[in-house]
Scaffold this active site. Structure first.
Site, PDB file in Angstrom:
ATOM      1  N   CYS A 102     -37.081 -41.245  51.700  1.00  0.00           N
ATOM      2  CA  CYS A 102     -36.290 -40.047  51.967  1.00  0.00           C
ATOM      3  C   CYS A 102     -35.653 -39.413  50.728  1.00  0.00           C
ATOM      4  O   CYS A 102     -35.843 -38.228  50.476  1.00  0.00           O
ATOM      5  CB  CYS A 102     -35.251 -40.382  53.019  1.00  0.00           C
ATOM      6  SG  CYS A 102     -33.892 -39.254  53.118  1.00  0.00           S
ATOM      7  N   CYS A 179     -29.965 -41.293  60.805  1.00  0.00           N
ATOM      8  CA  CYS A 179     -29.544 -41.330  59.402  1.00  0.00           C
ATOM      9  C   CYS A 179     -28.191 -42.010  59.333  1.00  0.00           C
ATOM     10  O   CYS A 179     -27.276 -41.662  60.086  1.00  0.00           O
ATOM     11  CB  CYS A 179     -29.462 -39.903  58.857  1.00  0.00           C
ATOM     12  SG  CYS A 179     -28.679 -39.833  57.239  1.00  0.00           S
ATOM     13  N   GLN A 303     -16.088 -29.182  52.628  1.00  0.00           N
ATOM     14  CA  GLN A 303     -16.354 -30.540  52.130  1.00  0.00           C
ATOM     15  C   GLN A 303     -17.028 -31.382  53.217  1.00  0.00           C
ATOM     16  O   GLN A 303     -16.637 -31.313  54.375  1.00  0.00           O
ATOM     17  CB  GLN A 303     -15.042 -31.192  51.701  1.00  0.00           C
ATOM     18  CG  GLN A 303     -14.364 -30.494  50.533  1.00  0.00           C
ATOM     19  CD  GLN A 303     -14.960 -30.864  49.188  1.00  0.00           C
ATOM     20  OE1 GLN A 303     -15.821 -31.733  49.085  1.00  0.00           O
ATOM     21  NE2 GLN A 303     -14.520 -30.201  48.145  1.00  0.00           N
ATOM     22  N   TYR A 332     -11.956 -21.601  41.939  1.00  0.00           N
ATOM     23  CA  TYR A 332     -13.160 -22.054  42.638  1.00  0.00           C
ATOM     24  C   TYR A 332     -12.731 -22.521  44.036  1.00  0.00           C
ATOM     25  O   TYR A 332     -12.945 -23.664  44.425  1.00  0.00           O
ATOM     26  CB  TYR A 332     -13.858 -23.178  41.871  1.00  0.00           C
ATOM     27  CG  TYR A 332     -14.061 -22.895  40.394  1.00  0.00           C
ATOM     28  CD1 TYR A 332     -15.214 -22.250  39.951  1.00  0.00           C
ATOM     29  CD2 TYR A 332     -13.104 -23.260  39.442  1.00  0.00           C
ATOM     30  CE1 TYR A 332     -15.407 -21.985  38.589  1.00  0.00           C
ATOM     31  CE2 TYR A 332     -13.289 -22.991  38.091  1.00  0.00           C
ATOM     32  CZ  TYR A 332     -14.439 -22.353  37.673  1.00  0.00           C
ATOM     33  OH  TYR A 332     -14.630 -22.103  36.332  1.00  0.00           O
ATOM     34  N   GLU A 353     -12.642 -17.043  43.939  1.00  0.00           N
ATOM     35  CA  GLU A 353     -13.910 -17.636  44.379  1.00  0.00           C
ATOM     36  C   GLU A 353     -14.997 -16.581  44.265  1.00  0.00           C
ATOM     37  O   GLU A 353     -14.787 -15.410  44.568  1.00  0.00           O
ATOM     38  CB  GLU A 353     -13.713 -18.119  45.830  1.00  0.00           C
ATOM     39  CG  GLU A 353     -14.947 -18.322  46.661  1.00  0.00           C
ATOM     40  CD  GLU A 353     -15.856 -19.431  46.158  1.00  0.00           C
ATOM     41  OE1 GLU A 353     -15.354 -20.523  45.815  1.00  0.00           O
ATOM     42  OE2 GLU A 353     -17.081 -19.198  46.094  1.00  0.00           O
ATOM     43  N   ASP A 401     -11.554 -26.628  40.820  1.00  0.00           N
ATOM     44  CA  ASP A 401     -12.573 -27.449  41.485  1.00  0.00           C
ATOM     45  C   ASP A 401     -13.931 -26.770  41.329  1.00  0.00           C
ATOM     46  O   ASP A 401     -14.505 -26.252  42.289  1.00  0.00           O
ATOM     47  CB  ASP A 401     -12.173 -27.570  42.976  1.00  0.00           C
ATOM     48  CG  ASP A 401     -13.087 -28.498  43.756  1.00  0.00           C
ATOM     49  OD1 ASP A 401     -13.953 -29.137  43.144  1.00  0.00           O
ATOM     50  OD2 ASP A 401     -12.923 -28.568  44.990  1.00  0.00           O
ATOM     51  N   CYS A 428     -17.055 -32.703  41.073  1.00  0.00           N
ATOM     52  CA  CYS A 428     -18.094 -33.526  41.714  1.00  0.00           C
ATOM     53  C   CYS A 428     -19.112 -33.956  40.661  1.00  0.00           C
ATOM     54  O   CYS A 428     -20.124 -34.553  40.983  1.00  0.00           O
ATOM     55  CB  CYS A 428     -18.751 -32.763  42.857  1.00  0.00           C
ATOM     56  SG  CYS A 428     -19.423 -31.185  42.349  1.00  0.00           S
TER      57      CYS A 428
END
Ligand code: SAH
Length: 473
Positions: A102, A179, A303, A332, A353, A401, A428
């Site tokens: 996968c 999953c 999120q 952001y 944004e 962010d 991230c």
């Protein structure tokens, strides 16, 4: 756990497959060696040294010894495990039967403790010049966390209807029935849709021929509200027996609160098309995060791990040490989640944004929560910051962010000119975050706290939040 035979497919989930596409097969050179894994790269692949060269080997863990096939094609080199001679204590049997194929998760062959250590070490290495890293905030139940699920529909090998995910770097769909990182509700709904398609004689879309009807199903769930949105991405605006199909789906799943038909008739790898029609309910769902309610549309960014997002935002807000008087920037800002949550603790919030729909959602969300001290603007965060600086505006705290690519010089240089007392940087992608920290620490800021958070369990991704304050503050 010695001498583990591996049945990983030659081309599964490693760079080799994409190399194979771009380089002629006859150039392929294979060698085998027994090697020890000396570390892991940012994608969670094991690193070995072969002929003085660093080679990344998918699924190999630090400290393991394995017989490895070295695959070389011009300047590209990668490895494939043939047999593990000495396994790591962190090696476990992957829970998911489709793990080899996968590509959605990359770390299931490692225990959760091992994954957390890998992420901790990775962040520590990147942040070593900035200070001590707090122990990573882990997830108690590191499974079934994803609140947004997207499945692609096609025919299986035996002509049956299947739904699943694209294999990494390809357009082959791997059928998935269950999953382990997604909300199980989505698997049940997809199973029902596959069933219903048979009775309604609804065909899945064939990408190559451009024929068939159902392309994808996107399911979003509200963690706190339990609301469920189903988006049927179809190839044509003519939906035969639409009402009966919707009725039958709702009969099986009364928990579905809205169904949307999205028409995507283009030959594209984009999932959602431009045309949308709500065919049941309001076309949106709500969720509650840190005591604020958020309205979520099919296209808005939200999120994907609400349990960990709560911990992440709480930590980020803690790091800001608000006293109630601050003017804060939410850069952001997405649909305004963090900005609206912190608005209750500060004088005012200014959000910026790029995505127009997200900004609309943020404004809607301010109203929904009766928040009057937050404003959201559409635009590039860097340009917005330059304008703010030139207009002589003042900021006390910047909460930022950015996407995986990180921030940019425009944003950062205007930020240091405006010199807010604190900057809280959520990321991230700690690689680009470390790059941006270099700029900030060179220009008057010092790092106060570093906190990794595991938002994407079973994958190599890690979120990191860094609190900085002005050196002269
Ligand atoms: N803070 C939000 C969203 C973070 S994701 C949350 O926690 O939910 C990063 C966001 O940055 C996305 O919404 C993306 O659309 C936005 N973005 C990307 N590039 C940007 C830019 N140059 N200027 C402003 N926003 C940008």
């Amino acid at each position: 756990m010695n001498n583990i035979k591996h049945n990983f497919k030659k081309n599964s989930k490693n760079n080799w497959k994409s190399n194979k596409k771009t380089h002629k097969k006859r150039n392929l050179k294979k060698e085998t060696a027994v090697v020890k894994c000396i570390g892991m790269d940012e994608d969670g692949k094991g690193i070995i040294i072969y002929n003085k060269e660093k080679v990344a080997v998918p699924y190999l863990l630090e400290g393991e010894t394995a017989a490895v096939e070295i695959l070389r094609n011009g300047k590209y080199v990668t490895g494939r495990i043939i047999e593990i001679k000495k396994a790591s204590l962190y090696r476990v049997k992957p829970k998911c039967p489709c793990y080899n194929e996968c590509g959605g998760c990359q770390m299931q062959h490692m225990s959760y403790e091992g994954q957390s250590q890998f992420k901790q070490k990775f962040v520590e290495e990147l942040m070593k010049s900035y200070g001590k890293v707090n122990p990573i905030i882990t997830m108690e139940e590191p499974y079934y966390y994803r609140n947004k699920i997207h499945a692609t529909y096609t025919y299986g090998k035996k002509g049956q209807i299947v739904s699943g995910f694209y294999e990494e770097s390809s357009h082959r769909i791997i059928p998935i029935e269950r999953c382990i990182i997604q909300n199980p509700k989505a698997d049940e709904i997809n199973a029902s849709i596959r069933e219903l398609m048979k009775s309604f004689k609804m065909k899945p879309y064939d990408e190559v021929r451009g024929e068939g009807f159902l392309r994808h199903v996107l399911i979003k769930t509200g963690f706190a509200t339990k609301e469920v949105m189903v988006v049927l991405v179809v190839s044509s605006s003519v939906f035969p027996s639409k009402n009966n199909f919707v009725k039958a789906l709702l009969k099986k799943h009364p928990e579905i609160t809205t169904i949307i038909m999205n028409v995507n008739n283009k030959k594209t790898s984009m999932v959602l098309g431009d045309r949308e029609k709500v065919i049941y309910g309001k076309g949106r769902i709500k969720d509650i995060l840190c005591d604020c309610t958020f309205d979520i549309s099919p296209k808005s960014f939200y999120q994907i791990n609400p349990v960990q997002t709560h911990k992440l935002y709480s930590k980020a807000i803690d790091m800001a040490h608000f006293n109630g008087d601050e003017v804060v920037m939410d850069a952001y800002s997405g649909i305004g989640t963090i900005g609206l949550i912190m608005s209750k603790k500060v004088k005012s919030v200014i959000g910026v944004e790029l995505n127009k729909d997200s900004v609309k959602d943020a404004i809607k969300n301010s109203k929904l929560n009766n928040i009057k001290n937050a404003r959201f603007y559409e635009g590039d965060a860097g340009e917005f910051m330059v304008d703010m600086d030139q207009a002589g505006e003042k900021l006390d705290v910047v909460m930022m962010d950015p996407p995986r690519s990180g921030s940019d010089e425009k944003f950062l240089s205007s930020l240091v000119k405006m010199s807010p007392k604190r900057v809280i940087y959520i990321s991230c992608n700690p690689v680009t975050q470390a790059r941006d920290l270099k700029f900030l620490t060179k220009h008057g800021y010092k790092v106060e706290e570093i906190q990794p958070v595991d938002m994407f369990c079973q994958t190599y991704h890690v979120e990191n939040v860094v609190g900085l304050c002005r050196k002269n503050f």
